[in-house]
Design an enzyme around this catalytic site. Structure first.
Site, PDB file in Angstrom:
ATOM      1  N   GLY A 154      -0.498   3.398  -3.481  1.00  0.00           N
ATOM      2  CA  GLY A 154      -1.866   2.943  -3.204  1.00  0.00           C
ATOM      3  C   GLY A 154      -2.037   2.537  -1.750  1.00  0.00           C
ATOM      4  N   SER A 155      -1.007   1.949  -1.166  1.00  0.00           N
ATOM      5  CA  SER A 155      -1.082   1.536   0.244  1.00  0.00           C
ATOM      6  C   SER A 155      -1.040   2.759   1.155  1.00  0.00           C
ATOM      7  CB  SER A 155       0.083   0.599   0.587  1.00  0.00           C
ATOM      8  OG  SER A 155       0.041  -0.539  -0.246  1.00  0.00           O
ATOM      9  N   SER A 158       1.469  -2.323   3.225  1.00  0.00           N
ATOM     10  CA  SER A 158       2.071  -2.452   1.888  1.00  0.00           C
ATOM     11  C   SER A 158       1.392  -3.612   1.189  1.00  0.00           C
ATOM     12  CB  SER A 158       3.574  -2.715   1.974  1.00  0.00           C
ATOM     13  OG  SER A 158       4.056  -3.142   0.714  1.00  0.00           O
ATOM     14  N   SER A 180       2.079  -5.260  -1.596  1.00  0.00           N
ATOM     15  CA  SER A 180       3.012  -6.327  -1.982  1.00  0.00           C
ATOM     16  C   SER A 180       3.747  -6.872  -0.766  1.00  0.00           C
ATOM     17  CB  SER A 180       4.038  -5.780  -2.980  1.00  0.00           C
ATOM     18  OG  SER A 180       4.818  -4.769  -2.342  1.00  0.00           O
ATOM     19  N   THR A 209       7.698  -3.234  -0.217  1.00  0.00           N
ATOM     20  CA  THR A 209       8.096  -1.840  -0.458  1.00  0.00           C
ATOM     21  C   THR A 209       9.111  -1.406   0.597  1.00  0.00           C
ATOM     22  OG1 THR A 209       6.014  -1.417  -1.551  1.00  0.00           O
ATOM     23  CG2 THR A 209       7.157   0.509  -0.682  1.00  0.00           C
ATOM     24  N   ARG A 217      -3.239  -0.590  -6.082  1.00  0.00           N
ATOM     25  CA  ARG A 217      -4.252   0.480  -6.100  1.00  0.00           C
ATOM     26  C   ARG A 217      -5.674  -0.080  -6.174  1.00  0.00           C
ATOM     27  NH1 ARG A 217      -0.904   0.075  -9.938  1.00  0.00           N
ATOM     28  NH2 ARG A 217      -1.456  -0.315 -12.097  1.00  0.00           N
ATOM     29  N   GLU A 258      -1.119   6.176 -12.822  1.00  0.00           N
ATOM     30  CA  GLU A 258      -0.766   4.758 -12.882  1.00  0.00           C
ATOM     31  C   GLU A 258      -1.600   3.962 -13.885  1.00  0.00           C
ATOM     32  OE1 GLU A 258       0.184   2.953  -8.944  1.00  0.00           O
ATOM     33  OE2 GLU A 258      -0.140   4.967  -8.194  1.00  0.00           O
ATOM     34  N   HIS A 314      -2.794  31.305  -2.432  1.00  0.00           N
ATOM     35  CA  HIS A 314      -1.616  32.003  -1.910  1.00  0.00           C
ATOM     36  C   HIS A 314      -0.385  31.778  -2.772  1.00  0.00           C
ATOM     37  CE1 HIS A 314      -3.802  33.163   1.708  1.00  0.00           C
ATOM     38  NE2 HIS A 314      -4.430  32.013   1.516  1.00  0.00           N
ATOM     39  N   LYS A 362      11.697   0.539  -8.053  1.00  0.00           N
ATOM     40  CA  LYS A 362      11.800  -0.439  -6.965  1.00  0.00           C
ATOM     41  C   LYS A 362      13.068  -1.286  -7.112  1.00  0.00           C
ATOM     42  CE  LYS A 362       7.017  -0.581  -5.411  1.00  0.00           C
ATOM     43  NZ  LYS A 362       5.758  -1.270  -5.280  1.00  0.00           N
TER      44      LYS A 362
HETATM   45  O1  PA5 Z   1      -0.732   1.382  -6.799  1.00  0.00           O
HETATM   46  C1  PA5 Z   1       0.398   0.990  -6.984  1.00  0.00           C
HETATM   47  O2  PA5 Z   1       0.664   0.014  -7.692  1.00  0.00           O
HETATM   48  C2  PA5 Z   1       1.564   1.698  -6.313  1.00  0.00           C
HETATM   49  O3  PA5 Z   1       1.221   3.017  -6.018  1.00  0.00           O
HETATM   50  C3  PA5 Z   1       1.966   0.927  -5.043  1.00  0.00           C
HETATM   51  O4  PA5 Z   1       0.946   0.978  -4.104  1.00  0.00           O
HETATM   52  C4  PA5 Z   1       3.286   1.489  -4.473  1.00  0.00           C
HETATM   53  O5  PA5 Z   1       4.325   1.319  -5.385  1.00  0.00           O
HETATM   54  C5  PA5 Z   1       3.667   0.805  -3.158  1.00  0.00           C
HETATM   55  O6  PA5 Z   1       3.645  -0.587  -3.283  1.00  0.00           O
HETATM   56  P1  PA5 Z   1       2.872  -1.455  -2.222  1.00  0.00           P
HETATM   57  O7  PA5 Z   1       1.478  -0.979  -2.225  1.00  0.00           O
HETATM   58  O8  PA5 Z   1       3.006  -2.861  -2.674  1.00  0.00           O
HETATM   59  O9  PA5 Z   1       3.565  -1.210  -0.915  1.00  0.00           O
END
Ligand code: PA5
Length: 333
Positions: free
Chosen positions: A39-40, A82, A84, A87, A134, A211, A227, A316
């Site tokens: 998500g980040s 990030s 959290s 990561t 996300r 997710e 292609h 993780k």
């Molecule tokens: O959306 C989510 O929960 C994940 O895709 C996280 O974004 C991904 O695991 C990376 O973690 P973070 O966004 O804390 O860096």
């Protein structure tokens, strides 16, 4: 969860006014490289897209344990995103990049990344805590836009704030999401199709289904799909459901229609994702909102918890256990 999506406009606006700590102005930046995962990372993709559309600037997003070294030199600004802040891919990438540039900034809600930024005097923004990464997409995006301005890299705040208006169209987004959710709830592995210019949105739709809805999905991008992927359907082994993301360019619409015909001829059912807004950034924000709302609705319909992502958590944990090995192979000791 649904209410957080419905509050995306507020979250996004808030991101534009968050305080930059350790503020400083960098000079002579000619490249912006973003590091972030999941998500980040998507927030990073959106920043790159906005840089392209509003500043005529080519940015890069790196989604790995290190950034390819030719991308980083003393004129490169590295932005680590990030949610959290923990990561490992993002942390290691930043740490390693700092050997080649002194210009960096951080966007996170806390964790090791904020600690690292504090200890190294790196400019950072702490975004709102307590969300799933996300769900924080719009705030990660706008906070990144803000920090880019504050460190003297590029100012595209006005253009982006105009784009955010589309996130107020929640009633319309809810209707689109309800229709998408009922279309997809019985899909096995839906196909998400877009033109290259909307690739970020196709990935975002896939990731939200993965997710929040615990549903596998496949992304295909045109014209590249003509292609290779298109040949895979010649044997007509199975059909499923496809979401085709509309483009704002006529010729792209034309070849997307051609692909729709191919899919229909082997029995695929198709849902056309119509977008709102008059810029690419706003259209992708709207599509992301619809995808988010639809994915939580599917979660509800199939009886899964959108917030729990067990497999990501166990990956993780695995990576944390391998930390010393990874540091050694990256030369980070
Ligand atoms: O959306 C989510 O929960 C994940 O895709 C996280 O974004 C991904 O695991 C990376 O973690 P973070 O966004 O804390 O860096």
């Amino acid at each position: 969860v649904k209410d957080t999506y419905l509050n995306w406009f507020g979250l996004a606006r808030e991101g534009l006014s968050l305080t930059v700590e350790n503020a400083k102005e960098y000079r002579d930046i000619d490249r912006i490289v973003i590091t972030g995962m999941g998500g980040s990372g998507i927030a990073g993709d959106m920043v790159v897209l906005a840089l392209e559309d509003y500043a005529g600037m080519l940015g890069f997003v790196s989604k790995d344990f290190s950034i390819p070294s030719p991308l980083v030199n003393e004129r490169t600004l590295v932005v680590a995103i990030s949610y959290s802040g923990n990561t490992r891919e993002t942390l290691f990438s930043l740490e390693q990049a700092l050997r080649r540039t002194s210009k960096a900034c951080v966007v996170a809600s806390g964790g090791k990344l904020i600690e690292f930024a504090k200890s190294r005097g790196i400019p950072y923004i702490k975004v709102r805590e307590g969300l799933a990464p996300r769900l924080a997409l719009p705030q990660l995006f706008t906070a990144s836009i803000r920090i880019l301005k504050e460190v003297g890299a590029v100012d595209i705040v006005n253009a982006v704030s105009r784009d955010l208006e589309v996130l107020r169209e929640t009633r319309r987004a809810m209707l689109d999401a309800e229709s998408l959710a009922s279309f997809l709830k019985e899909a096995r592995m839906p196909l998400i199709v877009a033109s290259t210019r909307y690739q970020v949105l196709a990935m975002r739709v896939k990731n939200e289904l993965n997710e929040n809805s615990k549903m596998p999905a496949k992304v295909e991008i045109a014209p590249e799909l003509f292609h290779n992927d298109i040949v895979g359907w010649e044997r007509k082994v199975f059909s499923d459901r496809a979401v085709v993301i509309e483009s704002d360019l006529e010729h792209e619409q034309e070849y997307l229609r051609l692909y729709e015909e191919v899919l229909s001829s082997i029995g695929f059912e198709i849902w056309l994702m119509r977008l709102r807004g008059d810029t690419r950034v706003s259209r992708i924000l709207y599509g992301s909102l619809v995808a988010g709302l639809a994915s939580v609705r599917i979660a509800e319909l199939v009886g899964v918890d959108p917030l729990v992502t067990k497999s990501i958590a166990s990956y993780k944990k695995f990576v944390t256990g391998e930390e010393e090995l990874i540091r050694r192979s990256l030369g980070l000791e």
